[in-house]
Write a protein that holds these residues in place. Sequence first.
Motif, PDB file in Angstrom:
ATOM      1  N   THR A  64       8.212  -7.003  -2.549  1.00 51.24           N
ATOM      2  CA  THR A  64       7.160  -6.361  -1.765  1.00 51.24           C
ATOM      3  C   THR A  64       7.584  -6.214  -0.307  1.00 51.24           C
ATOM      4  N   HIS A 117       8.564 -11.662  -6.273  1.00 49.47           N
ATOM      5  CA  HIS A 117       7.518 -10.686  -5.982  1.00 49.47           C
ATOM      6  C   HIS A 117       7.349 -10.511  -4.471  1.00 49.47           C
ATOM      7  N   ILE A 118       7.364 -11.602  -3.741  1.00 51.47           N
ATOM      8  CA  ILE A 118       7.237 -11.540  -2.288  1.00 51.47           C
ATOM      9  C   ILE A 118       8.428 -10.806  -1.672  1.00 51.47           C
ATOM     10  N   PHE A 133      10.126  -3.435  -0.061  1.00 52.49           N
ATOM     11  CA  PHE A 133       9.468  -2.145  -0.259  1.00 52.49           C
ATOM     12  C   PHE A 133       8.819  -1.670   1.033  1.00 52.49           C
ATOM     13  N   TYR A 134       8.064  -2.556   1.676  1.00 53.06           N
ATOM     14  CA  TYR A 134       7.414  -2.174   2.924  1.00 53.06           C
ATOM     15  C   TYR A 134       8.414  -1.979   4.055  1.00 53.06           C
ATOM     16  N   ALA A 157       1.216   3.588  -6.332  1.00 57.53           N
ATOM     17  CA  ALA A 157       0.399   2.372  -6.472  1.00 57.53           C
ATOM     18  C   ALA A 157      -0.720   2.577  -7.462  1.00 57.53           C
TER      19      ALA A 157
END
Length: 79
Positions: free
Chosen positions: A38, A34-35, A41-42, A71
């Motif tokens: 994310t 997940h980290i 993605f950013y 989102a």
Amino acid sequence: MRKQIPNLAGGIFLIILLIFPLTYGAADYDYIMHILITGFFYAILAASWSMLSGYAGQFSFGHMGFMAIGAYTTGLFCH
């Protein structure tokens, strides 16, 4: 020789990232993935924003708008 060092370091980093999901089997695997997802993605969002406003000199709310819609939709479907 100077240009080969960053290319080599980047290649090694990519290989580690590609092998990591196949070898890591700890209990907190979902959290680590997940980290990473994310973060990537950013990173993609920041790179596209930098290209548009930095190199092209244009200002666009489209990037943030589509991210916000995505989102919000994800939040609705996951709740």
